[in-house]
Design an enzyme around this catalytic site. Structure first.
Site, PDB file in Angstrom:
ATOM      1  N   LYS A  31       0.849  -1.164  -0.074  1.00 29.37           N
ATOM      2  CA  LYS A  31       0.050   0.237  -0.134  1.00 29.37           C
ATOM      3  C   LYS A  31       0.845   1.238   0.013  1.00 29.37           C
ATOM      4  O   LYS A  31       0.389   2.228  -0.713  1.00 29.37           O
ATOM      5  CB  LYS A  31      -0.808  -0.071   1.086  1.00 29.37           C
ATOM      6  CG  LYS A  31      -1.988   1.099   1.274  1.00 29.37           C
ATOM      7  CD  LYS A  31      -3.034   0.835   2.405  1.00 29.37           C
ATOM      8  CE  LYS A  31      -2.590   0.942   3.716  1.00 29.37           C
ATOM      9  NZ  LYS A  31      -3.727   0.830   4.528  1.00 29.37           N
ATOM     10  N   THR A  39       7.575  -2.988  10.295  1.00 27.92           N
ATOM     11  CA  THR A  39       8.749  -3.679  10.477  1.00 27.92           C
ATOM     12  C   THR A  39       9.719  -2.741  10.749  1.00 27.92           C
ATOM     13  O   THR A  39      10.543  -2.497  11.644  1.00 27.92           O
ATOM     14  CB  THR A  39       9.223  -4.472   9.470  1.00 27.92           C
ATOM     15  OG1 THR A  39       8.278  -5.740   9.277  1.00 27.92           O
ATOM     16  CG2 THR A  39      10.669  -5.313   9.428  1.00 27.92           C
ATOM     17  N   ALA A  42      10.171  -1.443  14.128  1.00 22.37           N
ATOM     18  CA  ALA A  42      10.463  -2.301  15.482  1.00 22.37           C
ATOM     19  C   ALA A  42      11.684  -2.050  15.942  1.00 22.37           C
ATOM     20  O   ALA A  42      12.931  -2.088  15.426  1.00 22.37           O
ATOM     21  CB  ALA A  42      10.303  -3.691  14.883  1.00 22.37           C
ATOM     22  N   GLN A  43      11.812  -1.647  17.452  1.00 21.35           N
ATOM     23  CA  GLN A  43      12.887  -1.352  18.150  1.00 21.35           C
ATOM     24  C   GLN A  43      13.463  -2.588  18.827  1.00 21.35           C
ATOM     25  O   GLN A  43      14.574  -2.681  18.958  1.00 21.35           O
ATOM     26  CB  GLN A  43      12.707  -0.178  19.201  1.00 21.35           C
ATOM     27  CG  GLN A  43      12.175   0.995  18.531  1.00 21.35           C
ATOM     28  CD  GLN A  43      11.629   2.026  19.770  1.00 21.35           C
ATOM     29  OE1 GLN A  43      11.776   2.079  20.868  1.00 21.35           O
ATOM     30  NE2 GLN A  43      11.059   3.264  19.376  1.00 21.35           N
ATOM     31  N   GLY A  45      13.818  -6.667  19.599  1.00 21.04           N
ATOM     32  CA  GLY A  45      14.736  -7.627  18.499  1.00 21.04           C
ATOM     33  C   GLY A  45      13.888  -8.637  18.220  1.00 21.04           C
ATOM     34  O   GLY A  45      12.871  -9.059  18.010  1.00 21.04           O
ATOM     35  N   GLU A 110      14.606  -9.555  27.932  1.00 24.94           N
ATOM     36  CA  GLU A 110      13.492  -8.577  28.213  1.00 24.94           C
ATOM     37  C   GLU A 110      12.351  -9.433  28.944  1.00 24.94           C
ATOM     38  O   GLU A 110      12.627 -10.636  29.326  1.00 24.94           O
ATOM     39  CB  GLU A 110      12.775  -8.635  26.746  1.00 24.94           C
ATOM     40  CG  GLU A 110      13.559  -7.431  25.821  1.00 24.94           C
ATOM     41  CD  GLU A 110      13.138  -7.239  24.468  1.00 24.94           C
ATOM     42  OE1 GLU A 110      12.122  -7.906  24.117  1.00 24.94           O
ATOM     43  OE2 GLU A 110      13.694  -6.565  23.717  1.00 24.94           O
ATOM     44  N   ASP A 203      -6.499  -4.187   6.580  1.00 27.40           N
ATOM     45  CA  ASP A 203      -7.030  -4.425   5.244  1.00 27.40           C
ATOM     46  C   ASP A 203      -6.970  -6.149   5.020  1.00 27.40           C
ATOM     47  O   ASP A 203      -7.974  -6.331   4.220  1.00 27.40           O
ATOM     48  CB  ASP A 203      -5.907  -3.819   4.112  1.00 27.40           C
ATOM     49  CG  ASP A 203      -5.943  -2.234   4.418  1.00 27.40           C
ATOM     50  OD1 ASP A 203      -6.779  -1.630   5.245  1.00 27.40           O
ATOM     51  OD2 ASP A 203      -5.086  -1.521   3.888  1.00 27.40           O
ATOM     52  N   HIS A 224       1.184  -1.836  24.290  1.00 29.40           N
ATOM     53  CA  HIS A 224       2.447  -1.719  24.760  1.00 29.40           C
ATOM     54  C   HIS A 224       2.416  -0.609  25.938  1.00 29.40           C
ATOM     55  O   HIS A 224       1.612   0.461  25.986  1.00 29.40           O
ATOM     56  CB  HIS A 224       3.611  -1.196  23.844  1.00 29.40           C
ATOM     57  CG  HIS A 224       4.870  -1.231  24.009  1.00 29.40           C
ATOM     58  ND1 HIS A 224       5.356  -0.383  25.074  1.00 29.40           N
ATOM     59  CD2 HIS A 224       5.632  -1.912  23.625  1.00 29.40           C
ATOM     60  CE1 HIS A 224       6.823  -0.817  25.461  1.00 29.40           C
ATOM     61  NE2 HIS A 224       6.980  -1.752  24.321  1.00 29.40           N
ATOM     62  N   ARG A 268       3.460  -7.531  30.056  1.00 27.72           N
ATOM     63  CA  ARG A 268       3.238  -6.148  29.437  1.00 27.72           C
ATOM     64  C   ARG A 268       1.782  -5.886  29.747  1.00 27.72           C
ATOM     65  O   ARG A 268       1.520  -4.436  30.049  1.00 27.72           O
ATOM     66  CB  ARG A 268       3.366  -6.263  27.991  1.00 27.72           C
ATOM     67  CG  ARG A 268       4.355  -5.456  27.244  1.00 27.72           C
ATOM     68  CD  ARG A 268       4.468  -5.688  25.892  1.00 27.72           C
ATOM     69  NE  ARG A 268       5.658  -5.692  25.657  1.00 27.72           N
ATOM     70  CZ  ARG A 268       6.272  -5.819  24.292  1.00 27.72           C
ATOM     71  NH1 ARG A 268       5.477  -5.911  23.304  1.00 27.72           N
ATOM     72  NH2 ARG A 268       7.523  -5.717  24.208  1.00 27.72           N
ATOM     73  N   HIS A 328      -0.368  -1.957  20.285  1.00 26.23           N
ATOM     74  CA  HIS A 328       0.806  -2.319  19.784  1.00 26.23           C
ATOM     75  C   HIS A 328       0.978  -3.686  18.608  1.00 26.23           C
ATOM     76  O   HIS A 328       1.427  -3.658  17.941  1.00 26.23           O
ATOM     77  CB  HIS A 328       1.789  -2.733  21.137  1.00 26.23           C
ATOM     78  CG  HIS A 328       3.178  -2.940  20.586  1.00 26.23           C
ATOM     79  ND1 HIS A 328       3.980  -1.995  19.766  1.00 26.23           N
ATOM     80  CD2 HIS A 328       4.175  -4.038  20.822  1.00 26.23           C
ATOM     81  CE1 HIS A 328       5.269  -2.410  19.710  1.00 26.23           C
ATOM     82  NE2 HIS A 328       5.473  -3.708  20.331  1.00 26.23           N
ATOM     83  N   GLU A 352       1.967 -10.620  11.560  1.00 22.70           N
ATOM     84  CA  GLU A 352       0.737  -9.976  12.370  1.00 22.70           C
ATOM     85  C   GLU A 352      -0.738 -10.362  11.643  1.00 22.70           C
ATOM     86  O   GLU A 352      -1.677 -10.324  12.340  1.00 22.70           O
ATOM     87  CB  GLU A 352       0.908  -8.624  12.500  1.00 22.70           C
ATOM     88  CG  GLU A 352       0.121  -7.876  13.676  1.00 22.70           C
ATOM     89  CD  GLU A 352       0.396  -6.629  14.358  1.00 22.70           C
ATOM     90  OE1 GLU A 352       1.404  -5.917  13.703  1.00 22.70           O
ATOM     91  OE2 GLU A 352      -0.226  -6.212  15.015  1.00 22.70           O
ATOM     92  N   ARG A 363       1.434 -11.990  23.545  1.00 16.58           N
ATOM     93  CA  ARG A 363       2.624 -12.205  22.706  1.00 16.58           C
ATOM     94  C   ARG A 363       3.806 -11.905  23.564  1.00 16.58           C
ATOM     95  O   ARG A 363       3.937 -10.966  24.444  1.00 16.58           O
ATOM     96  CB  ARG A 363       3.008 -11.339  21.617  1.00 16.58           C
ATOM     97  CG  ARG A 363       4.308 -11.528  20.703  1.00 16.58           C
ATOM     98  CD  ARG A 363       4.066 -10.724  19.553  1.00 16.58           C
ATOM     99  NE  ARG A 363       4.001  -9.280  19.905  1.00 16.58           N
ATOM    100  CZ  ARG A 363       5.201  -8.586  20.191  1.00 16.58           C
ATOM    101  NH1 ARG A 363       6.297  -9.004  20.002  1.00 16.58           N
ATOM    102  NH2 ARG A 363       4.857  -7.513  20.494  1.00 16.58           N
ATOM    103  N   LEU A 369       8.890 -10.497  15.177  1.00 16.57           N
ATOM    104  CA  LEU A 369       9.772 -10.385  13.909  1.00 16.57           C
ATOM    105  C   LEU A 369      10.092 -11.918  13.535  1.00 16.57           C
ATOM    106  O   LEU A 369      10.002 -12.297  12.736  1.00 16.57           O
ATOM    107  CB  LEU A 369      10.827  -9.718  14.247  1.00 16.57           C
ATOM    108  CG  LEU A 369      10.778  -8.214  14.194  1.00 16.57           C
ATOM    109  CD1 LEU A 369      12.046  -7.367  14.700  1.00 16.57           C
ATOM    110  CD2 LEU A 369      10.456  -7.362  13.195  1.00 16.57           C
TER     111      LEU A 369
HETATM  112  C1  SIN Z   1       9.638  -3.082  22.409  1.00 15.63           C
HETATM  113  O1  SIN Z   1      11.047  -2.897  22.085  1.00 15.63           O
HETATM  114  O2  SIN Z   1       9.281  -2.770  23.602  1.00 15.63           O
HETATM  115  C2  SIN Z   1       8.830  -3.882  21.558  1.00 15.63           C
HETATM  116  C3  SIN Z   1       9.382  -5.264  21.268  1.00 15.63           C
HETATM  117  C4  SIN Z   1       8.335  -6.183  20.763  1.00 15.63           C
HETATM  118  O3  SIN Z   1       7.057  -5.465  20.951  1.00 15.63           O
HETATM  119  O4  SIN Z   1       8.383  -7.133  20.754  1.00 15.63           O
END
Ligand code: SIN
Length: 504
Positions: A31, A39, A42-43, A45, A110, A203, A224, A268, A328, A352, A363, A369
């Site tokens: 789109k 993608t 995404a911060q 990993g 994490e 979509d 998030h 989370r 998120h 997703e 999740r 990813l």
């Molecule tokens: C984040 O960096 O907090 C997000 C990572 C994720 O949602 O897997």
């Protein structure tokens, strides 16, 4: 085989590359532009690089525990079994994951992971590094990409998907294909606050619903905990808390321990709800305090966050940042088997967009990813195989005659829809709030004129996914994972997850 891949995030591009490498003729339809979507934002990993004492079985156990018992164990096994190969593939395609001083891959930890097993690239720019590498691979392979082309609907003939209808520059067109792989991401734009980009309007899920594909688990929306308020809100990675940043109320107190012994690193959904409750209580945002980490470490470990927060006028090395939870990630989606196959022959869903069963009700961080890459490769590998017989799929609850539109329907606009879902279908839900939201959304869906342009098509998709989400939330009267009912029905059993199509 002619394969149409819709979407250009990690799942879509991985599927396209694998299908191309297997000798299929592939077209990518996207789109926005190649390299857009979720993608590159995404911060966090990629989970799945195992050190001493860790391994796929432990990763699977953490995933299932985060999913609150509603994961499909076979799908989780596929995720962790194939994860190492997909990480090796990303490395081979040029993703420069961060390294430890001895040259080995640096593994971060994490929340809810029992071990440090998260790979990052560029500190907090993992998605951008992956997106750049995959886009370059697509270009090297000369795979045609139709940018600025929006999926409208699936073309289904004699029970099999034969292509898609698209909108481009105001004109509709048909793109024929023997297989269609949906990789259009989630539907974060349903909500007033979201870490998702503007493209995330559901979509693919809406098109699949209209075509009659099974869709499940839409009630499981992950919020998030920490995003910087603003337009748009900006994600403040969980890794910031992983490195030691803390959440404070207006008295400076670390209030999350009131809800969970793990404090800031609690699951989370717990942290997000606790933040929302505290912000409502004090009538002002709570704050993320990263000042103890120091300016140099913040800039080195989180260059993206450092740049964006400073551009918005904050110096997070000196003062805590205000935060809000934000929609998120969508755990539900188009039901697939372990090879991306949906309930409509010829139609695959990955990333997703798909409900593989990996995430259950919640999740595990940094599994998305990985899931995108793993199941995209599996879908591409299954393109030549037979289609499984339809299994026991629980369809989305459908409209009933007792549903009625409210007498005074507010005027539709997207912001109004986003506020409605934030208020009634967000972190806290009640039966009466969900019913109210359903009446309004159904009224809007009936009254909204036929789509005339891309934004109107997006609105139609958002309304379709909103209705399915509300129905799914109503159908689950108890709290589980990310789905939190303030009015749980104590005696009601938790409905089991929809069984996925089972295949060899
Ligand atoms: C984040 O960096 O907090 C997000 C990572 C994720 O949602 O897997």
């Amino acid at each position: 085989m002619n394969v149409v891949v819709v979407g250009s995030g990690i799942a879509g591009l991985t599927a396209a590359l694998h299908a191309h490498e297997a000798g299929h003729t592939v077209t990518v339809v996207t789109k926005g532009g190649l390299g857009g979507g979720c993608t590159p934002l995404a911060q966090g990993g990629v989970a799945g690089s195992y050190g001493p004492g860790d391994g796929p079985a432990t990763h699977a156990a953490d995933t299932i525990s985060a999913g609150a018992g509603l994961c499909d164990p076979a799908a989780v096994d596929a995720l962790v079994a194939d994860g190492a190969a997909r990480i090796a593939e990303l490395l081979a395609r040029g993703v420069a994951f961060d390294r430890a001083p001895d040259g080995s891959l640096a593994r971060g930890r994490e929340a809810a992971h029992a071990h440090a097993r998260i790979l990052h690239a560029g500190g907090d720019a993992t998605g951008a590094a992956i997106s750049a590498a995959l886009c370059a691979a697509i270009q090297r392979a000369s795979i045609p990409v139709r940018e600025g082309t929006m999926l409208l609907d699936l073309v289904v003939e004699e029970g099999r998907v034969r292509g898609i209808m698209v909108l481009r520059d105001g004109d509709t067109a048909e793109i024929r294909g023997d297989a269609v792989i949906l990789a259009t991401g989630g539907a974060g734009q349903l909500y007033a606050h979201t870490t998702n980009p503007p493209e995330a309007t559901g979509d693919g899920i809406a098109a699949a619903l209209r075509a009659g594909a099974a869709v499940a688990d839409l009630e499981f929306v992950q919020f998030h905990p920490t995003a910087l308020p603003g337009s748009p809100v900006f994600l403040l990675s969980e890794a910031v808390r992983g490195e030691g940043a803390v959440l404070r109320d207006q008295e400076g107190r670390r209030f999350v321990f009131d809800s969970h012994p793990d404090g800031e690193l609690a699951p989370r959904d717990v942290v997000a709800r606790t933040i929302a409750r505290q912000a409502a209580r004090q009538g002002a945002p709570v704050h993320l305090d990263a000042t103890a980490l120091g300016a140099d470490a913040l800039a080195r470990r989180f260059p993206t966050i450092d740049r964006v927060t400073r551009a918005r006028g904050f110096d997070w090395s000196r003062a805590p940042l205000p935060v809000t939870p934000a929609a998120h990630y969508l755990m539900g989606g188009v039901v697939t088997d372990r090879h991306g196959r949906t309930t409509i022959p010829g139609l695959y869903a990955v990333g997703e967009t798909a409900r593989t069963g990996v995430h259950g009700a919640n999740r595990l961080a940094s599994n998305s990813l990985l899931e995108g890459a793993v199941f995209a490769a599996r879908a591409a590998a299954a393109l030549d195989g037979p289609w499984p017989a339809a299994g026991d799929i629980t369809p989305c609850p459908s409209p009933t005659d007792t549903d009625s539109a409210p007498e005074a329907l507010p005027r539709f606009d997207r912001a109004g829809l986003q506020r409605l879902l934030w208020d009634e279908v967000g972190l806290h839900r009640t039966g009466s709030g969900l019913q109210r939201a359903l009446r309004i959304v159904r009224g809007w869906a009936v009254e909204t004129p036929s789509p005339s342009d891309a934004r109107a098509h997006e609105d139609r998709n958002l309304l379709r996914v909103a209705e399915a989400t509300i129905r799914a939330a109503l159908a689950r009267p108890v709290s589980v994972g990310a789905h939190h009912r303030d009015d749980p029905a104590p005696a009601a059993p938790t409905p089991a997850h929809a069984p996925i199509l089972e295949t060899a």
